[in-house]
Design a protein around this motif. Structure first.
Motif, PDB file in Angstrom:
ATOM      1  N   ASP A   1      36.153  43.401  63.131  1.00 12.07           N
ATOM      2  CA  ASP A   1      35.815  42.696  61.886  1.00 12.07           C
ATOM      3  C   ASP A   1      36.964  41.809  61.417  1.00 12.07           C
ATOM      4  O   ASP A   1      36.749  40.700  60.927  1.00 12.07           O
TER       5      ASP A   1
ATOM      6  N   GLU B   1      36.840  38.739  63.584  1.00 12.32           N
ATOM      7  CA  GLU B   1      35.706  37.890  63.193  1.00 12.32           C
ATOM      8  C   GLU B   1      36.021  37.167  61.880  1.00 12.32           C
ATOM      9  O   GLU B   1      35.701  35.986  61.717  1.00 12.32           O
TER      10      GLU B   1
ATOM     11  N   ARG C   1      36.013  33.107  61.541  1.00 14.64           N
ATOM     12  CA  ARG C   1      35.183  32.388  60.549  1.00 14.64           C
ATOM     13  C   ARG C   1      36.044  31.471  59.691  1.00 14.64           C
ATOM     14  O   ARG C   1      35.667  30.334  59.426  1.00 14.64           O
TER      15      ARG C   1
END
Length: 174
Positions: free
Chosen positions: A54, A57, A61
């Motif tokens: 996470d 990610e 992003r």
């Protein structure tokens, strides 16, 4: 243009320096945006936790958002802990990315603790208020091996680090 990927532990000065340098850049006629991890965690990344996957990610992003700004001739200050060397190097594969390490001792960060996070991360394991997986305390932070600029934020004044970073950006504009 250029995208500055900050890396440094919580409280090392990423947001402060990003805001100061953005102000200087705009004052001198440049377009500049901050892509702040704390801000985007509440919107674009609110579905993510704090596992390694996470966290990666989250950074990817933020990088996509930053890349869109770069494509519009805007200097980007990406303010996020970004704890993993492989991920930082993945972003550095783009020739417009520079890595800035805000180096501050853990003792100094625990003393500063502007958000009270270290206090919670250092609570006993059985305390319900304890923050688990806290970068630098109970989760990994890999010290950058090849940062483009290191700012020693526990020794340098905010003004000195701001000016040093501003000059670095000006010198690296493409």
């Amino acid at each position: 243009m250029i995208l500055i990927q900050f890396t440094g532990l919580s409280g090392s000065g990423k947001t402060t320096l990003a805001e100061n340098v953005r102000h200087l850049l705009i004052e001198n006629g440049y377009k500049a945006e901050i892509v702040d991890g704390d801000v985007y965690r509440k919107t674009v990344c609110k579905d993510l936790g704090f596992s390694k996957e996470d966290r990666c990610e989250n950074v990817r992003r933020l990088f996509k958002i930053g890349k869109n700004f770069v494509e519009k001739n805007t200097i980007v200050l990406m303010s996020v802990i970004n704890p993993y060397e492989n991920l930082r190097n993945e972003l550095r594969a783009n020739d417009f990315v520079r890595t800035i390490f805000l180096d501050c001792s853990i003792d100094n960060l625990i003393e500063r603790d502007p958000k009270g996070l270290y206090k919670k991360a250092l609570l006993p394991d059985n305390d319900a208020n304890k923050i688990k997986n806290f970068t630098g305390i109970s989760d990994v932070f890999e010290t950058p091996q090849n940062a483009d600029l290191i700012l020693k934020t526990d020794f340098e004044t905010v003004s000195f680090s701001t000016n040093k970073l501003y000059q670095f950006i000006i010198d690296n504009l493409s």
